[in-house]
Write an enzyme that holds these catalytic residues in place. Sequence first.
Site, PDB file in Angstrom:
ATOM      1  CB  CYS A 232      -7.158  -4.374  -5.838  1.00  0.00           C
ATOM      2  SG  CYS A 232      -8.683  -5.297  -6.022  1.00  0.00           S
ATOM      3  CG  HIS A 233      -5.211 -10.212  -7.069  1.00  0.00           C
ATOM      4  ND1 HIS A 233      -5.820  -9.671  -8.196  1.00  0.00           N
ATOM      5  CD2 HIS A 233      -4.181 -10.969  -7.521  1.00  0.00           C
ATOM      6  CE1 HIS A 233      -5.172 -10.087  -9.273  1.00  0.00           C
ATOM      7  NE2 HIS A 233      -4.171 -10.874  -8.891  1.00  0.00           N
TER       8      HIS A 233
ATOM      9  CE1 TYR B 124      -4.100  -1.949   0.458  1.00  0.00           C
ATOM     10  CE2 TYR B 124      -2.699  -3.307   1.846  1.00  0.00           C
ATOM     11  CZ  TYR B 124      -3.868  -3.125   1.139  1.00  0.00           C
ATOM     12  OH  TYR B 124      -4.805  -4.125   1.098  1.00  0.00           O
TER      13      TYR B 124
ATOM     14  CD  GLU C 254      -1.440 -12.636 -10.486  1.00  0.00           C
ATOM     15  OE1 GLU C 254      -0.474 -11.969 -10.056  1.00  0.00           O
ATOM     16  OE2 GLU C 254      -2.532 -12.141 -10.789  1.00  0.00           O
TER      17      GLU C 254
ATOM     18  CG  ASN D 239     -10.449  -2.413  -8.476  1.00  0.00           C
ATOM     19  OD1 ASN D 239     -11.055  -2.107  -9.492  1.00  0.00           O
ATOM     20  ND2 ASN D 239      -9.484  -3.316  -8.477  1.00  0.00           N
TER      21      ASN D 239
END
Length: 155
Positions: free
Chosen positions: A123-124, A92, A150, A115
């Site tokens: 945003c994850h 952040y 990912e 979002n």
Amino acid sequence: MLCVRKTSIGNIAIGGDEEYVTHLYLPRSTELIERFDGKETPVIGEAFRQLELYLEGKLKEFSLPLLAEGTPFMKRVWSELVKVPYGTTTSYKELAEASGNPKAVRAVGTANAKNPIAIFIPCHRVINTGGALGGYGGGLDLKKTLLELEARNRT
């Protein structure tokens, strides 16, 4: 228009029009929506196609016309979010700095929470400075699932 499909992570709703994807509702939010018109524009159909490829680990970068409504600061945060590479995370604090206001860490958290196009605006990929996952509208289990997906398919 708002359409829902079952995916490997649960029911996902995608909203938009003939030109843009404007919303993506994660499974926890999708349960709260009472009405789907079921009409799927070509843009929404393409969004679902790319989402499925992403969830299979076959797509690392989305190429969709996105239109997210928010304050100018939120839009700057979201613009920076789409630059965070697949398989990586940012904090952040780093996102606040990249958005032009290093002291706006809480405001970045608010922008993430609001979002409207989660996953497509990733945003994850935002975690706490100390490495903790932080919050996620779809729940921490889903955030962890997306980050692990990912990490497995990064190369």
